[in-house]
Every structure is written in structure tokens, then in C-alpha cells.
Design a protein around this motif. Structure first.
Motif, short mmCIF file in Angstrom:
data_model
loop_
_atom_site.label_atom_id
_atom_site.label_comp_id
_atom_site.label_asym_id
_atom_site.label_seq_id
_atom_site.Cartn_x
_atom_site.Cartn_y
_atom_site.Cartn_z
N ARG A 12 0.82 -1.21 0.00
CA ARG A 12 0.00 0.00 0.00
C ARG A 12 0.86 1.26 0.00
O ARG A 12 0.62 2.20 -0.76
CB ARG A 12 -0.94 0.00 1.21
N VAL A 13 1.90 1.28 0.84
CA VAL A 13 2.77 2.46 0.91
C VAL A 13 3.60 2.59 -0.35
O VAL A 13 3.73 3.69 -0.92
CB VAL A 13 3.67 2.39 2.15
N ALA A 14 4.18 1.49 -0.82
CA ALA A 14 5.02 1.53 -2.01
C ALA A 14 4.23 1.98 -3.23
O ALA A 14 4.73 2.77 -4.06
CB ALA A 14 5.64 0.16 -2.25
N GLY A 15 3.01 1.51 -3.35
CA GLY A 15 2.18 1.93 -4.46
C GLY A 15 1.92 3.42 -4.45
O GLY A 15 1.96 4.09 -5.50
N ALA A 16 1.67 3.98 -3.27
CA ALA A 16 1.44 5.43 -3.16
C ALA A 16 2.70 6.21 -3.48
O ALA A 16 2.64 7.26 -4.13
CB ALA A 16 0.95 5.76 -1.75
N MET A 17 3.86 5.70 -3.03
CA MET A 17 5.11 6.39 -3.33
C MET A 17 5.40 6.40 -4.82
O MET A 17 5.82 7.43 -5.38
CB MET A 17 6.25 5.73 -2.56
#
Length: 455
Positions: free
Chosen positions: A444-449
Motif C-alpha cells: 500500500r505504501v510503495a504503491g502510493a510512493m
């Protein structure tokens, strides 16, 4: 600290490279290194499936805080003596929303500890499904033995510096070890004086009469037990009738005891830094709350007032046989030897109420023995989730009933469990909540980054 053996021994080169990079840049921060290793150890399958995460050096960016603030906190005690403590705020990652994470006042606090807590918070917050980033803060100030006036003066000095970095759309702290309702009140009051506005959403854990949320006090302990119940149910079991041991006797421990008892378990032991008590009839919750929340006394007082209970000074609470263990005190409290004792005594499930209370070696012992293990970033996320629910109520200038707030918490914890379970199954490791939590939070975090460019 080596990577684990077994099913995940074939690590993606990007994982090892990122960890070696962290060790080089943070050589004297063992807690932070441990937290990073625990996450990276799970991520090779995700990097192999999503090469873009490795190509864009997401791991190295994730392991480097966006901002680290260190400041002095001068204050005067009741005798007029001046003291100088050190304050910290690590704003780790805001890809999903404003930084969110508690403040810890304890002598053990240093930059490495705050970074470990902030790093964990990134994934914990992501698992809630809510729009919040990860951060953490605190001070090496010790509130034990200090008067209310001394704590007020310290909190005001601390917030005088910290307030310039906060805001409901920027960074929203809450409480943690050493920071309860009293401290939150002093901190919020000073923030209001300095900001000249009523910005209730800038800090959470507030009193009910001035913007707080029902169930916030209970949320971390309740959430841990709700996650445990869901985990047991998915394996065809239940908490009802189970024998439970909880370490600690602070906020998380007390409300873990309460919710476990509500679900039909018998909690037979809890502890503090001096030792532990065993009460075979089940912990008397009212007495425990009186001693710990009202009198702020030692756990030994429980045995003195409860005739059938016994107190073991300096003992290890994990020596007490149980079906379910809830480590809820502090980091690295449950080591490999204790894990082996739990396994010999037939433990079925271990769920972390505290942040990283189980050493990597102990986690390996438990998992190899087939014990259900819930990492803290998943199991104790109820506290931060309810903090976001408090922010939601603040934004609407409303207040929910206890029943409504508890139902919201239960829904969030079910969602966290199911995200962990789904991710573990998707990557071929059903029942592995460590891998599931780390991968689900990371994706989830990597996708947003990636979506937001080079941040």
C-alpha cells in the motif's frame, strides 16, 4: 542480525542491499535495525513479483525518514532546579497522509528507538486502510516520581518547540508509554496557547469533554484481543474458556485483560518491571485498575490485597502456562528461551500488544512450533485506528457513543486481520501473519510512493 532461514532464505538482492545500506547509515541504532530487518525479511516475494519496487529503490526510501527533529527541553522542578532533556519527532513517511504516531516519555528513549517505532508505524497505519502516514516522537524524560506541576512544566516546554512541526494536515501525535490523558491535556493546552486556535485534530487521546473519543483508552488492548479472536476463529478455535497471560499492567495490558474476560477467557497473570502476579481465579480487573490507574502503585500490591493471588518478584511471567500469550509491556521482552517455555506449556497463539516485544529468535521459535503469531503492527493497530476515528469526530464536531466507537474498532481490526491473511495466501504462505502484515502494509505504501513520483 542475519536474515531468517527457511522458506524465505532466497532473498531478493534488493532486500539485502537495502538492509546493508540501513546498517551503514545507522550503525548505533540496534532497535531500528531490528525493525527494518523484520520487515525486509518478508519482502522478497513482493519485490520479485513487482520489479518496479526494486527499480525505484523504494526500500531505501522507505527506510530513510522524511524528517528527523531533535530539540532540547529545558524545565524547572519543584525545588527550582533546571533540567535539560532531549525531545524527538521522526516524521517517517507521509505517502498515505499526515504523519501519525504517539509520543513516548521514558529514560530509554533515543533517536534509534524513535526511528524503530516510527518505521513500524508506517506499516501499522497502512494496514488500517486509513489515510495516515507514519511518525513517532518522545523524550528521555522520566515521569515516574514527578509531581503534576513538574510534568505540566515539562509538557509545556516540550510542546513549545514541537508545536511548529504539527498540524491536523501535517503531523498528529498521540500518547504512548509515559504519555497518558494527563500529559495529553497539558500538551494540547500549550499547543492551543501557541497556535491561537482550537485545532482539535492536531493531537489525539484527548479527554471526552474536550474532543476525545470513546474507546480510545481501551482501543489498543481491545484491538489486540479482537485480532487474536479473529485469528483463532480462522483456525477453528476461540478465546472462550482459554487461559491467558498478559505481560505488563499499563493501559494496553489492562484493556487486553478486560476484553479477553468479556470474550470468555480467564486471564491468570500480569506483570510490571518488579515481577508478576498469578491469580488462578482470574485477574480482578477492578482491583488491577485501582492499583495501576488510580494509585499508580506496584503490581505487588495486587497480591497483598487479593488473598488467593501470589506475587513472584523479579520473575518471568512467561513461565506461567497459558493457551494465549499477549506481550504488552515493551520491546524485546519475550526472548527465545521464554518462547520455548511457552511452546512446552502448550501455547496456541501469541499476539503483540506492545511494539516489537518479541525478539526475532523468539518469533522463529514460535513459528517453527506452529504457534499462531500476530505481529504488533497488525495486532495493536487498534489504538492508532481509533485515533483516526477521533480525528473524524473532531472534523465533524460530533461525538459517538461507546457502542458505535467499539463497533467501528471491531470492523477495523477485522479488516486488518483479513488484509494480512489475504496477502499471506496470495504469496503462498497461508497463516503467516508476519509476512502477510509486512507485505500488505508495504504494497500500500510503495504503491502510493510510486504514484507520487520521486518522494
Amino acid at each position: 542480525m542475519p536474515f531468517s532461514d527457511g522458506a524465505r532464505s532466497g532473498h531478493h538482492p534488493g532486500v539485502r542491499s537495502a538492509y546493508e545500506h540501513v546498517v551503514r547509515r545507522n550503525p548505533d541504532e540496534p532497535e531500528f535495525q531490528q525493525a527494518v530487518l523484520e520487515v525486509l525479511d518478508s519482502l522478497s516475494p513482493a519485490l520479485s513479483r513487482h520489479s518496479e519496487y526494486a527499480d525505484q529503490r523504494i526500500l531505501e526510501r522507505l527506510c530513510e525518514p522524511e524528517r528527523q527533529v531533535i530539540f532540547r527541553v529545558p524545565w524547572r522542578d519543584d525545588q527550582g532546579n533546571v533540567h535539560v532533556n532531549r525531545g524527538f519527532r521522526v516524521e517517517f513517511n507521509s505517502a498515505l497522509g499526515p504523519y501519525k504516531g504517539g509520543l513516548r516519555f521514558h529514560p530509554s528513549v533515543n533517536l534509534g528507538v524513535i526511528k524503530f517505532l516510527g518505521f513500524e508505524q508506517i506499516f501499522k497505519n497502512a494496514l488500517t486502510g486509513m489515510s495516515i502516514g507514519g511518525g513517532k516522537g518522545g523524550s528521555d524524560f522520566d515521569p515516574k516520581g514527578r509531581s503534576d506541576n513538574e510534568i505540566e512544566r515539562f509538557c509545556q516546554s516540550f510542546m513549545t518547540e514541537l508545536h511548529r512541526h504539527l498540524g491536523e494536515h501535517t503531523d498528529v501525535p498521540a500518547g504512548d508509554i509515559g504519555v497518558g490523558g494527563r500529559e495529553i491535556g497539558y500538551l494540547f493546552g500549550q499547543y492551543r496557547r501557541l497556535a491561537n486556535r482550537w485545532e482539535a485534530g492536531v493531537i489525539t487521546g484527548k479527554g471526552l469533554e474536550w474532543g476525545g473519543s470513546r474507546v480510545r483508552t481501551e482501543a489498543t488492548g481491545y484491538g489486540n484481543v479482537l485480532f487474536t479472536q479473529r485469528m483463532l476463529e480462522r483456525s477453528g478455535r476461540s478465546l472462550d474458556g482459554r487461559r491467558v497471560v498478559v505481560s505488563g499492567s499499563g493501559n494496553v495490558a489492562i484493556y487486553s485483560v478486560e476484553k479477553a474476560q468479556q470474550l470468555g477467557a480467564t486471564v491468570v497473570a500480569c506483570s510490571d518491571s518488579g515481577g508478576y502476579v498469578v491469580d488462578e481465579k482470574g485477574i480482578d480487573l477492578d482491583l488491577l485498575k485501582q492499583i495501576k490507574e488510580v494509585e499508580r502503585a506496584r503490581i505487588s500490591e495486587y497480591a497483598e490485597r487479593r488473598g488467593d493471588a501470589r506475587y513472584v518478584e523479579g520473575g518471568n511471567v512467561w513461565d506461567v502456562p497459558c493457551d494465549v500469550a499477549l506481550p504488552s509491556a515493551t520491546q524485546n521482552e519475550l526472548d527465545a528461551a521464554s518462547a520455548r517455555t511457552l511452546v512446552r506449556n502448550g501455547v496456541l497463539a501469541v499476539a503483540e500488544g506492545a511494539n516489537m516485544p518479541t525478539t526475532p529468535e523468539a518469533v522463529q521459535v514460535l513459528r517453527e512450533a506452529g504457534v499462531l503469531f500476530a505481529p504488533g503492527k497488525a495486532a495493536n493497530a487498534g489504538g492508532v485506528a481509533t485515533s483516526v476515528l477521533e480525528m473524524r469526530q473532531n472534523a465533524r464536531r460530533t461525538s459517538w457513543s461507546f457502542e458505535h466507537a467499539e463497533a467501528e474498532l471491531a470492523e477495523v481490526m477485522t479488516g486488518i486481520h483479513d488484509r494480512c491473511e489475504e496477502a499471506a495466501e496470495r504469496y503462498g504462505a497461508p497463516g503467516d501473519y508476519v509476512l502477510g502484515a509486512n507485505v500488505a502494509g508495504f504494497e500500500r505504501v510503495a504503491g502510493a510512493m510510486l504514484a507520487q513520483g520521486l518522494i
